[in-house]
Design a protein around this motif. Sequence first.
Motif, mmCIF file in Angstrom:
data_model
loop_
_atom_site.group_PDB
_atom_site.id
_atom_site.type_symbol
_atom_site.label_atom_id
_atom_site.label_comp_id
_atom_site.label_asym_id
_atom_site.label_seq_id
_atom_site.Cartn_x
_atom_site.Cartn_y
_atom_site.Cartn_z
ATOM 1 N N GLN A 196 0.845 -1.193 0.000
ATOM 2 C CA GLN A 196 0.000 0.000 0.000
ATOM 3 C C GLN A 196 0.880 1.243 0.000
ATOM 4 O OE1 GLN A 196 -2.402 -0.388 3.532
ATOM 5 N NE2 GLN A 196 -3.717 -1.989 2.662
ATOM 6 N N ARG A 197 0.367 2.325 -0.590
ATOM 7 C CA ARG A 197 1.053 3.613 -0.563
ATOM 8 C C ARG A 197 0.047 4.702 -0.213
ATOM 9 N NH1 ARG A 197 4.865 2.550 -5.877
ATOM 10 N NH2 ARG A 197 6.716 1.855 -4.722
ATOM 11 N N HIS A 198 0.299 5.357 0.908
ATOM 12 C CA HIS A 198 -0.605 6.406 1.380
ATOM 13 C C HIS A 198 0.120 7.733 1.600
ATOM 14 C CE1 HIS A 198 -2.861 2.678 2.916
ATOM 15 N NE2 HIS A 198 -3.582 3.175 1.926
ATOM 16 N N HIS A 199 1.285 7.886 1.007
ATOM 17 C CA HIS A 199 2.057 9.129 1.115
ATOM 18 C C HIS A 199 2.398 9.456 2.569
ATOM 19 C CE1 HIS A 199 1.206 9.626 -3.101
ATOM 20 N NE2 HIS A 199 -0.093 9.765 -2.892
ATOM 21 N N VAL A 200 2.866 8.465 3.294
ATOM 22 C CA VAL A 200 3.293 8.701 4.666
ATOM 23 C C VAL A 200 4.777 8.368 4.782
ATOM 24 C CG1 VAL A 200 1.017 8.244 5.642
ATOM 25 C CG2 VAL A 200 2.647 6.370 5.424
ATOM 26 N N ARG A 201 5.417 8.989 5.747
ATOM 27 C CA ARG A 201 6.859 8.842 5.934
ATOM 28 C C ARG A 201 7.224 7.389 6.235
ATOM 29 N NH1 ARG A 201 9.623 12.684 10.276
ATOM 30 N NH2 ARG A 201 8.903 14.195 8.710
ATOM 31 N N GLY A 202 8.275 6.919 5.597
ATOM 32 C CA GLY A 202 8.808 5.594 5.859
ATOM 33 C C GLY A 202 8.193 4.476 5.053
ATOM 34 N N GLU A 203 7.103 4.746 4.292
ATOM 35 C CA GLU A 203 6.459 3.651 3.581
ATOM 36 C C GLU A 203 7.298 3.156 2.409
ATOM 37 O OE1 GLU A 203 2.651 4.917 2.175
ATOM 38 O OE2 GLU A 203 3.443 6.160 0.566
ATOM 39 N N GLY A 204 8.167 4.018 1.880
ATOM 40 C CA GLY A 204 9.024 3.582 0.774
ATOM 41 C C GLY A 204 9.922 2.431 1.189
ATOM 42 N N ARG A 205 10.552 2.543 2.365
ATOM 43 C CA ARG A 205 11.416 1.468 2.854
ATOM 44 C C ARG A 205 10.600 0.196 3.117
ATOM 45 N NH1 ARG A 205 13.173 5.814 5.847
ATOM 46 N NH2 ARG A 205 12.084 5.064 7.718
ATOM 47 N N GLU A 206 9.375 0.388 3.627
ATOM 48 C CA GLU A 206 8.532 -0.773 3.938
ATOM 49 C C GLU A 206 8.111 -1.501 2.666
ATOM 50 O OE1 GLU A 206 4.526 -0.418 5.984
ATOM 51 O OE2 GLU A 206 5.815 -0.953 7.667
ATOM 52 N N VAL A 207 7.713 -0.743 1.649
ATOM 53 C CA VAL A 207 7.322 -1.351 0.374
ATOM 54 C C VAL A 207 8.508 -2.081 -0.246
ATOM 55 C CG1 VAL A 207 6.579 -0.866 -1.995
ATOM 56 C CG2 VAL A 207 5.413 0.231 -0.074
ATOM 57 N N ALA A 208 9.691 -1.471 -0.171
ATOM 58 C CA ALA A 208 10.886 -2.120 -0.714
ATOM 59 C C ALA A 208 11.177 -3.422 0.022
ATOM 60 C CB ALA A 208 12.079 -1.167 -0.623
ATOM 61 N N ALA A 209 11.034 -3.413 1.347
ATOM 62 C CA ALA A 209 11.270 -4.630 2.128
ATOM 63 C C ALA A 209 10.258 -5.713 1.772
ATOM 64 C CB ALA A 209 11.206 -4.310 3.618
ATOM 65 N N LEU A 210 8.970 -5.322 1.583
ATOM 66 C CA LEU A 210 7.941 -6.287 1.196
ATOM 67 C C LEU A 210 8.234 -6.872 -0.182
ATOM 68 C CD1 LEU A 210 4.784 -4.368 2.470
ATOM 69 C CD2 LEU A 210 5.625 -6.543 3.360
ATOM 70 N N ALA A 211 8.690 -6.019 -1.097
ATOM 71 C CA ALA A 211 9.041 -6.498 -2.435
ATOM 72 C C ALA A 211 10.188 -7.494 -2.366
ATOM 73 C CB ALA A 211 9.395 -5.313 -3.333
ATOM 74 N N ALA A 212 11.177 -7.204 -1.508
ATOM 75 C CA ALA A 212 12.307 -8.118 -1.362
ATOM 76 C C ALA A 212 11.854 -9.466 -0.796
ATOM 77 C CB ALA A 212 13.364 -7.486 -0.459
ATOM 78 N N LEU A 213 10.947 -9.424 0.200
ATOM 79 C CA LEU A 213 10.414 -10.659 0.768
ATOM 80 C C LEU A 213 9.638 -11.458 -0.279
ATOM 81 C CD1 LEU A 213 9.165 -9.389 4.246
ATOM 82 C CD2 LEU A 213 10.886 -11.170 3.887
ATOM 83 N N ALA A 214 8.824 -10.772 -1.070
ATOM 84 C CA ALA A 214 8.049 -11.450 -2.114
ATOM 85 C C ALA A 214 8.967 -12.117 -3.123
ATOM 86 C CB ALA A 214 7.132 -10.448 -2.805
ATOM 87 N N SER A 215 10.029 -11.408 -3.488
ATOM 88 C CA SER A 215 10.976 -11.970 -4.454
ATOM 89 C C SER A 215 11.688 -13.177 -3.871
ATOM 90 C CB SER A 215 11.982 -10.887 -4.864
ATOM 91 O OG SER A 215 12.971 -11.421 -5.716
ATOM 92 N N ARG A 216 12.113 -13.082 -2.617
ATOM 93 C CA ARG A 216 12.861 -14.161 -1.980
ATOM 94 C C ARG A 216 12.027 -15.434 -1.895
ATOM 95 N NH1 ARG A 216 14.206 -12.445 3.669
ATOM 96 N NH2 ARG A 216 15.120 -10.733 2.483
ATOM 97 N N HIS A 217 10.714 -15.264 -1.634
ATOM 98 C CA HIS A 217 9.846 -16.433 -1.465
ATOM 99 C C HIS A 217 9.015 -16.743 -2.718
ATOM 100 C CE1 HIS A 217 10.668 -16.979 2.818
ATOM 101 N NE2 HIS A 217 10.677 -15.656 2.930
ATOM 102 N N ARG A 218 9.309 -16.032 -3.803
ATOM 103 C CA ARG A 218 8.633 -16.231 -5.094
ATOM 104 C C ARG A 218 7.103 -16.129 -4.939
ATOM 105 N NH1 ARG A 218 11.786 -20.522 -4.580
ATOM 106 N NH2 ARG A 218 10.117 -22.049 -4.943
ATOM 107 N N LEU A 219 6.698 -15.068 -4.283
ATOM 108 C CA LEU A 219 5.274 -14.819 -4.061
ATOM 109 C C LEU A 219 4.809 -13.617 -4.873
ATOM 110 C CD1 LEU A 219 5.060 -15.331 -0.194
ATOM 111 C CD2 LEU A 219 3.897 -16.709 -1.925
ATOM 112 N N PRO A 220 3.557 -13.647 -5.352
ATOM 113 C CA PRO A 220 3.041 -12.488 -6.092
ATOM 114 C C PRO A 220 2.731 -11.332 -5.150
ATOM 115 C CG PRO A 220 1.319 -14.138 -5.829
ATOM 116 C CD PRO A 220 2.582 -14.754 -5.289
ATOM 117 N N MET A 221 2.840 -10.110 -5.685
ATOM 118 C CA MET A 221 2.498 -8.910 -4.912
ATOM 119 C C MET A 221 1.117 -8.426 -5.327
ATOM 120 S SD MET A 221 6.115 -6.898 -4.816
ATOM 121 C CE MET A 221 5.556 -5.860 -3.488
ATOM 122 N N LEU A 222 0.441 -7.765 -4.401
ATOM 123 C CA LEU A 222 -0.919 -7.294 -4.645
ATOM 124 C C LEU A 222 -1.064 -5.878 -4.101
ATOM 125 C CD1 LEU A 222 -3.680 -8.785 -5.638
ATOM 126 C CD2 LEU A 222 -4.317 -8.522 -3.241
ATOM 127 N N ALA A 223 -1.427 -4.943 -4.955
ATOM 128 C CA ALA A 223 -1.631 -3.558 -4.525
ATOM 129 C C ALA A 223 -3.054 -3.381 -4.007
ATOM 130 C CB ALA A 223 -1.382 -2.606 -5.688
#
Length: 767
Positions: A196-223
């Motif tokens: 999710q993206r709601h224009h709040v501080r720190g969400e960029g790092r969180e989204v990047a971390a979630l993307a890395a986790l999804a890639s590591r476990h070969r899972l699809p992402m959902l917005a």
Amino acid sequence: MSDAHYIELHARSAFSFLRGASMPEKLAETTGSLGMGAIGLCDRDGVQGAPRLYTEGREHGVRAIVGSELTMEDGTVVPLLVETRAGYRNLCRLITTCKLRRGELAERGEADRPPGSGPHFDPRARKQPCFAPWEELAAHAEGLVALTGDEDGPVRAALRDDGAHSTCSGQADGADRALRRLLGIFGRDRLFVEVQRHHVRGEGREVAALAALASRHRLPMLATNGPLHATVESREVADVFTCLRNHTHLDAAGVLLARNGERHLKSGAAMARLFADMPEAVANTGALAARLGFTLRDLGYQFPRYAAPEGETMDTFLRKLVFFGAEQRYGGLSPRVRAQLERELGLIAQLGFSGYFLVVWDIVNFCRDRHILVQGRGSAANSIVCYALGLTAVDPIACNLLFERFLSEGRVGADGHPSWPDIDLDLPSGDRREEAIQELFRRYGPRGAAMTANVITYRGRSAVREIGKALNFPTDLLDRFSSLYANGDYPHTIGLQDQLAQAGIAANHPRAPAMVRLYGLLHGLPRHLGQHSGGMVVCQGGLDEVVPLEPATMPGRSIVQWDKDDCEELGIVKVDLLGLGMMAVLQDSMEMCRARGRPVDLAHIPKDDPAVFEMMEKADTIGVFQIESRAQMATLPRMKPRNFYDVAVQVAIIRPGPIVGKAVHPYLNRRAGREAVTYLDERLKPIVERTLGVVLFQEQILKIAMVMGGFTASEAEELRRAMGFSRKLERLMKVKARLRVALERNKVSPPAVEAIIQALGSFALYG
């Protein structure tokens, strides 16, 4: 990217109590206006909003995807979406298990703070969360798709915890473990990493971390946007709910409040721009939505089958009972009685309702075997089958009652679900009624029967008090408002402002405008689930596979998460077991008569006793059910009832329908000879002749629609439902417009058309 590629799959409605700020109907309407063909509703620990989203979604071409957010034992929240009917059954059973267990713990005083619960957990809350153990989620995972969740989800909660204890290595060990746990339960094909993206501080790092986790476990992402309200304007209500949930006020809430107004429904184009760097996360929403094929059309509810004697079907057994009972009632069957019996039994068999009548008959027999006075009421009295079975004590033939008000060929819902007839049973209040209710729980099991819910909404006192808390008004001022509050509800803003001024909140008070504005937004939203006064739902098989159950406030009872209108819309049968103090008085009186050797049968009490009518004319009716109110006592000397039908008119005339329809004075004047009896159209005479040309009964409205407007039984049924359905004015307006056209087509004069439409509106207002 077109709007059609994005589907919002993680919305919350106001049925996520104190979290969501919009009704499911508003979510469906807004979804349709944004061009999305579906929406996933994940209310917290239940599916309370699902029926209304489903019903309204049909109106706007929006498919309602069923889901729920489940509170886990560690305090995190897992969003679940239903893929198959098996998944829906699993979700309902899982929620039921957790809710009922929490209820049992609460009764024992053991509902303490759960492990891992946040700092704002309130153990005093009347409705406790689920707190599902992870092993139970795994046992019920079939047919469900999981998301990793938003800020309350286990993965993002672990990410925040990892960040708080991070070292330079930047590892996300806790988040990785949380994701592995979900992966072990749902596998790669039924787990999506939610971003999710709601224009709040720190969400960029969180989204990047979630993307890395999804890639590591070969899972699809959902917005998702995780909307808590349909439109930006309702953000204020969400803030009020945040304050109430956390026992604070807007001045002190600080970071507890939403950082901005971004948590609303957004279009596909807006989400595509927001996730331009992750187009697959947006595209996956449409692909997943297409997979989630279950809708509430596939509910699978079945009314319990009645065990007919060997060699009999439910249809043939009902027929034998009815004709035997009719012989007992009438002493012989006239051609008119026989024809009506054949007509009703044929329709009951055609619609598959024989089992329903037999089950209700069996309940009545149980009550009579236990010497519990029981009496059918309402539209059931229009049926000769009910009269012959002993469910009612009023002869519909002698009283010329309209059977279609009770049952008609058109009694089928929009989806083809049967729209069951409504047989309400009055019982003595107290232990005798409770004995009947507990018998149903005994017969069908703790998960095969439940009371229907009653959705308690924010209205006058409760709305102003809760808003006042959030606006930090002094408690004594809110107490003064409550003490001055007039009965009824505010018809418009001016009335509210006047009431506030009387309580000391003048129009120039700095927060008076906010109070008035928030009242308009909050009014009518669900506050909590209560228990219906007597409606019970029973099911063939497990009711907890059809709708989640939760404990009622009264020990030994459970309730379904839907109210009576939601149940009716989805073809779920409700049997009303209503407790009346007057029935207790009647039972005691009849027992005394029996003890004195003069037994009394309600169906055969003389209806022409002059002393009774003399008492009524003098308004000596204190303690006489239905005619003891001040309004009734004021009208009785003018009405001067002389027979049983006059009593029926007397009861009906002091009701909102005739009063609003301005029918009271014309009827009384015509009855007293002060005004001539006239008919707006001669075709109305057979319908309203007994009421002196005035419309007093709902049956008359239905007859007028059928005779004057040419309505079919199906259309008359739709009219009946629209008059009694309080939540949706548009439904009534459509039927009124159709009736107007039909009356004009049949050359009914304009004054008569207006009078008929006004009468219809008056009865609908009462309904």
